[in-house]
Enzyme design. Structure first.
Site, PDB file in Angstrom:
ATOM      1  N   ARG A   1      16.032   0.364   8.965  1.00 46.06           N
ATOM      2  CA  ARG A   1      17.046  -0.178   9.412  1.00 46.06           C
ATOM      3  C   ARG A   1      16.969  -1.589   9.724  1.00 46.06           C
ATOM      4  O   ARG A   1      18.051  -2.266  10.015  1.00 46.06           O
ATOM      5  CB  ARG A   1      18.228   0.539   9.745  1.00 46.06           C
ATOM      6  CG  ARG A   1      18.190   2.138  10.417  1.00 46.06           C
ATOM      7  CD  ARG A   1      19.912   1.946   9.908  1.00 46.06           C
ATOM      8  NE  ARG A   1      20.308   3.642   9.665  1.00 46.06           N
ATOM      9  CZ  ARG A   1      20.895   4.066  10.341  1.00 46.06           C
ATOM     10  NH1 ARG A   1      21.199   3.470  11.574  1.00 46.06           N
ATOM     11  NH2 ARG A   1      21.521   5.638   9.709  1.00 46.06           N
TER      12      ARG A   1
ATOM     13  N   ARG B   1      22.544  -3.559  12.083  1.00 50.28           N
ATOM     14  CA  ARG B   1      23.096  -3.953  13.328  1.00 50.28           C
ATOM     15  C   ARG B   1      22.333  -4.762  14.690  1.00 50.28           C
ATOM     16  O   ARG B   1      23.732  -5.381  15.039  1.00 50.28           O
ATOM     17  CB  ARG B   1      23.795  -2.499  14.159  1.00 50.28           C
ATOM     18  CG  ARG B   1      24.843  -1.784  13.527  1.00 50.28           C
ATOM     19  CD  ARG B   1      25.196  -0.223  14.055  1.00 50.28           C
ATOM     20  NE  ARG B   1      23.349   0.303  14.162  1.00 50.28           N
ATOM     21  CZ  ARG B   1      23.667   1.325  14.437  1.00 50.28           C
ATOM     22  NH1 ARG B   1      24.523   1.815  15.142  1.00 50.28           N
ATOM     23  NH2 ARG B   1      22.581   2.416  14.319  1.00 50.28           N
TER      24      ARG B   1
ATOM     25  N   ARG C   1      31.015  -7.044   9.526  1.00 46.82           N
ATOM     26  CA  ARG C   1      31.457  -6.122   9.491  1.00 46.82           C
ATOM     27  C   ARG C   1      32.682  -6.343   9.942  1.00 46.82           C
ATOM     28  O   ARG C   1      33.807  -5.174   9.978  1.00 46.82           O
ATOM     29  CB  ARG C   1      30.802  -5.695  10.274  1.00 46.82           C
ATOM     30  CG  ARG C   1      31.100  -3.733  11.961  1.00 46.82           C
ATOM     31  CD  ARG C   1      30.221  -3.190  12.538  1.00 46.82           C
ATOM     32  NE  ARG C   1      30.287  -2.668  13.500  1.00 46.82           N
ATOM     33  CZ  ARG C   1      29.108  -2.600  14.022  1.00 46.82           C
ATOM     34  NH1 ARG C   1      28.958  -2.881  14.550  1.00 46.82           N
ATOM     35  NH2 ARG C   1      29.217  -0.680  13.980  1.00 46.82           N
TER      36      ARG C   1
ATOM     37  N   ASP D   1      23.985   4.209   2.823  1.00 46.86           N
ATOM     38  CA  ASP D   1      23.750   4.787   3.217  1.00 46.86           C
ATOM     39  C   ASP D   1      23.345   6.826   2.922  1.00 46.86           C
ATOM     40  O   ASP D   1      23.780   6.934   1.703  1.00 46.86           O
ATOM     41  CB  ASP D   1      25.228   5.624   4.318  1.00 46.86           C
ATOM     42  CG  ASP D   1      24.740   6.709   5.267  1.00 46.86           C
ATOM     43  OD1 ASP D   1      24.942   5.837   6.195  1.00 46.86           O
ATOM     44  OD2 ASP D   1      25.171   7.544   5.998  1.00 46.86           O
TER      45      ASP D   1
ATOM     46  N   TYR E   1      24.492  17.422   8.083  1.00 45.87           N
ATOM     47  CA  TYR E   1      25.881  16.415   8.366  1.00 45.87           C
ATOM     48  C   TYR E   1      26.404  17.115   7.335  1.00 45.87           C
ATOM     49  O   TYR E   1      27.845  17.617   8.507  1.00 45.87           O
ATOM     50  CB  TYR E   1      25.209  15.092   7.948  1.00 45.87           C
ATOM     51  CG  TYR E   1      24.505  14.495   8.599  1.00 45.87           C
ATOM     52  CD1 TYR E   1      25.103  13.427  10.146  1.00 45.87           C
ATOM     53  CD2 TYR E   1      23.104  13.885   8.425  1.00 45.87           C
ATOM     54  CE1 TYR E   1      23.837  13.084  10.970  1.00 45.87           C
ATOM     55  CE2 TYR E   1      22.879  13.771   9.164  1.00 45.87           C
ATOM     56  CZ  TYR E   1      22.998  12.834  10.570  1.00 45.87           C
ATOM     57  OH  TYR E   1      21.963  12.450  11.123  1.00 45.87           O
TER      58      TYR E   1
HETATM   59  O1  CP3 Z   1      17.995  -1.155   6.527  1.00 44.63           O
HETATM   60  C1  CP3 Z   1      18.763   0.148   5.954  1.00 44.63           C
HETATM   61  O2  CP3 Z   1      17.798   1.045   6.090  1.00 44.63           O
HETATM   62  C2  CP3 Z   1      19.390   0.652   4.768  1.00 44.63           C
HETATM   63  C3  CP3 Z   1      20.645   1.409   5.010  1.00 44.63           C
HETATM   64  C4  CP3 Z   1      19.882   2.536   5.671  1.00 44.63           C
HETATM   65  C5  CP3 Z   1      21.521   2.745   6.436  1.00 44.63           C
HETATM   66  N1  CP3 Z   1      21.823   4.234   6.991  1.00 44.63           N
HETATM   67  C6  CP3 Z   1      22.977   2.350   7.154  1.00 44.63           C
HETATM   68  C7  CP3 Z   1      24.342   2.428   8.395  1.00 44.63           C
HETATM   69  C8  CP3 Z   1      19.776   3.161   5.706  1.00 44.63           C
HETATM   70  C9  CP3 Z   1      19.000   3.613   4.499  1.00 44.63           C
HETATM   71  C10 CP3 Z   1      20.628   4.630   6.121  1.00 44.63           C
HETATM   72  C11 CP3 Z   1      20.098   6.197   6.216  1.00 44.63           C
HETATM   73  C12 CP3 Z   1      21.030   7.496   6.997  1.00 44.63           C
HETATM   74  N2  CP3 Z   1      21.094   7.511   7.536  1.00 44.63           N
HETATM   75  C13 CP3 Z   1      19.852   8.452   7.633  1.00 44.63           C
HETATM   76  C14 CP3 Z   1      18.033   8.335   7.882  1.00 44.63           C
HETATM   77  C15 CP3 Z   1      17.527   7.446   8.133  1.00 44.63           C
HETATM   78  C16 CP3 Z   1      17.682   7.947  10.386  1.00 44.63           C
HETATM   79  O3  CP3 Z   1      17.758   6.569  10.750  1.00 44.63           O
HETATM   80  O4  CP3 Z   1      17.627   9.604  10.472  1.00 44.63           O
HETATM   81  C17 CP3 Z   1      20.601   8.713   8.693  1.00 44.63           C
HETATM   82  C18 CP3 Z   1      20.350   9.979   9.152  1.00 44.63           C
HETATM   83  C19 CP3 Z   1      21.733   8.662   7.739  1.00 44.63           C
HETATM   84  C20 CP3 Z   1      23.561   9.305   8.974  1.00 44.63           C
HETATM   85  C21 CP3 Z   1      24.195   7.973   9.512  1.00 44.63           C
HETATM   86  N3  CP3 Z   1      24.770   7.033   9.102  1.00 44.63           N
HETATM   87  C22 CP3 Z   1      24.599   8.317  10.889  1.00 44.63           C
HETATM   88  C23 CP3 Z   1      23.792   9.454  12.029  1.00 44.63           C
HETATM   89  C24 CP3 Z   1      24.978   6.878  11.541  1.00 44.63           C
HETATM   90  C25 CP3 Z   1      25.707   6.233  12.501  1.00 44.63           C
HETATM   91  C26 CP3 Z   1      24.804   6.308  13.585  1.00 44.63           C
HETATM   92  C27 CP3 Z   1      24.224   5.165  13.189  1.00 44.63           C
HETATM   93  O5  CP3 Z   1      23.058   4.866  13.528  1.00 44.63           O
HETATM   94  O6  CP3 Z   1      24.683   3.607  13.446  1.00 44.63           O
HETATM   95  C28 CP3 Z   1      25.385   6.502  10.212  1.00 44.63           C
HETATM   96  C29 CP3 Z   1      26.178   4.713  10.262  1.00 44.63           C
HETATM   97  C30 CP3 Z   1      24.595   3.976   9.107  1.00 44.63           C
HETATM   98  N4  CP3 Z   1      24.176   3.876   8.544  1.00 44.63           N
HETATM   99  C31 CP3 Z   1      24.507   2.278   9.978  1.00 44.63           C
HETATM  100  C32 CP3 Z   1      24.088   1.455   9.235  1.00 44.63           C
HETATM  101  C33 CP3 Z   1      23.750   0.051   8.859  1.00 44.63           C
HETATM  102  C34 CP3 Z   1      25.861   1.764  10.839  1.00 44.63           C
HETATM  103  C35 CP3 Z   1      27.549   1.643  10.561  1.00 44.63           C
HETATM  104  C36 CP3 Z   1      28.015   0.743  11.306  1.00 44.63           C
HETATM  105  O7  CP3 Z   1      28.323   0.739  12.417  1.00 44.63           O
HETATM  106  O8  CP3 Z   1      28.270  -0.277  10.788  1.00 44.63           O
END
Ligand code: CP3
Length: 355
Positions: A26, A30, A39, A75, A161
């Site tokens: 991540r 954010r 964003r 994602d 999910y």
């Molecule tokens: O920087 C990175 O790692 C690259 C991008 C990336 C994102 N999600 C961006 C993202 C990666 C590799 C992921 C993986 C991901 N997504 C996982 C596995 C890793 C983990 O954290 O356990 C999971 C379970 C998800 C599913 C997901 N996507 C959730 C549960 C959420 C909402 C909660 C959260 O963490 O924000 C997302 C949204 C998401 N994915 C955001 C980002 C930057 C936030 C979106 C925003 O508000 O702009």
């Protein structure tokens, strides 16, 4: 001497490099003000699907901190979305999908749509690789020094999910489906195994030099289910990817796998096992083969806190990995409230070898 010049790739290939290369789960996200500024411009899925924006977000942390790896901004839920499942990211709530609960719901998914709908992701990877390896990399890092990482969710975690329809602590509906409707659930896992293999293979062709499978919820399963829904699909995906792309490196992240972690490492064929925050690095290092690359596993809360406590932990984990191939990372994603200076301090501390 190897001719590979990328430090992260050298370690992924099994070499021990000191100090260890680093990237953070991540990291494209954010906690950076420059990410939050973008964003305002577009919703999350649009940002993932617009190569200009996704390329920029991927490079932001590299520009600021000089990580050794660039993880694609995307994602894990892009894959079900590309098959036609409805998906929205709701502020404060996370992802919301139209849940898959029956054979009819499953039949509505259309894997044939994936290539077209994920084309922008592949385009982003191609542009990133050109920027990272070309002369334009100036201003990001030395050309040819940063490894491009692609990724997908593992079938089990993505199914969580897809079936539940949103995030959860327990994902009870998914685990029940596996017991109550095993044929249906097996079909879903089979579909995800197949489509994830194709999607990752396409990412590799587009420019990814390593791929990571995120299995964030693997630790919810008892051993018998873990073997069926985590180890078996991961083994199948890894085997097929290596058949098609013999040099590709696969990173597995069986989060919260606990006592199942060594079996995961032995049985799946992944080159790298990413350790979660709770894993005892030194103990696992002693239990798995010496050539297994370990990634991890600093507590994201230590980075949020920063200061001496963080630096102590950074050095302890670096020390635990000494002498073996180790990729420094966190045990889970960077928390959004993390002050960016703490990440800078983490990387400086890690690279300070005079200590
Ligand atoms: O920087 C990175 O790692 C690259 C991008 C990336 C994102 N999600 C961006 C993202 C990666 C590799 C992921 C993986 C991901 N997504 C996982 C596995 C890793 C983990 O954290 O356990 C999971 C379970 C998800 C599913 C997901 N996507 C959730 C549960 C959420 C909402 C909660 C959260 O963490 O924000 C997302 C949204 C998401 N994915 C955001 C980002 C930057 C936030 C979106 C925003 O508000 O702009």
């Amino acid at each position: 001497m190897t001719k590979e010049t990328k430090r992260l790739l050298r370690v992924l290939n099994g070499e021990s490099v000191w100090p260890p290369p680093v990237w953070l789960m991540r990291q494209a996200g954010r906690f950076l003000p420059e990410f939050r500024a973008l964003r305002e411009k577009a919703d999350f899925l649009t940002r993932c699907m617009t190569p200009d924006i996704a390329t920029e977000i991927t490079l932001q942390p590299i520009r600021r901190f000089g990580m050794d790896g660039a993880i694609l901004f995307s994602d894990i839920l892009v894959l079900p979305w590309a098959m036609g499942q409805s998906l929205e990211f709701i502020e404060g709530r996370g992802p919301v999908l139209g849940p898959i609960r029956s054979a009819a719901d499953l039949a509505r998914l259309d894997p044939a749509r994936i290539p077209e709908r994920t084309a922008p992701v592949l385009e982003t990877l191609g542009r990133l690789r050109a920027q990272l390896d070309g002369p334009d990399a100036i201003g990001v890092a030395a050309p040819g020094s940063v490894t491009q990482i692609g990724f997908a969710g593992s079938p089990f975690t993505v199914s969580c999910y897809m079936v539940e329809g949103h995030g959860s602590r327990e994902f009870a509906s998914v685990r029940r489906m596996s017991y109550e409707e095993p044929a249906l659930y097996d079909r879903l896992i089979a579909l995800l195994t197949e489509t994830t293999t194709e999607f990752l293979s396409a990412q590799i062709k587009a420019g990814a030099e390593a791929v990571m499978l995120f299995d964030s919820w693997a630790g919810l399963l008892p051993p018998s289910e873990f073997r069926r829904h985590v180890i078996a699909p991961t083994r199948q995906i890894t085997k097929e990817l290596k058949n098609r792309h013999p040099d590709i490196r696969v990173i597995g992240f069986p989060r919260l796998a606990g006592v199942m972690a060594p079996e995961y490492a032995r049985e799946t064929g992944v080159d790298v096992m990413a350790l979660d925050t709770g894993a005892d690095f030194a103990k696992i290092a002693a239990e798995v083969p010496n050539d297994l690359v370990l990634q991890g596993n600093l507590d994201p809360l230590a980075v949020l806190a920063g200061g001496d406590a963080m630096r102590r932990e950074v050095l302890a984990i670096r020390e635990a990995g000494r002498g073996r191939p180790h990729v420094f990372n966190l045990g889970h994603g960077v928390l959004p409230e993390t002050p960016p200076e703490h990440v800078g301090d983490l990387i400086r501390t890690l690279r300070e070898t005079g200590l």
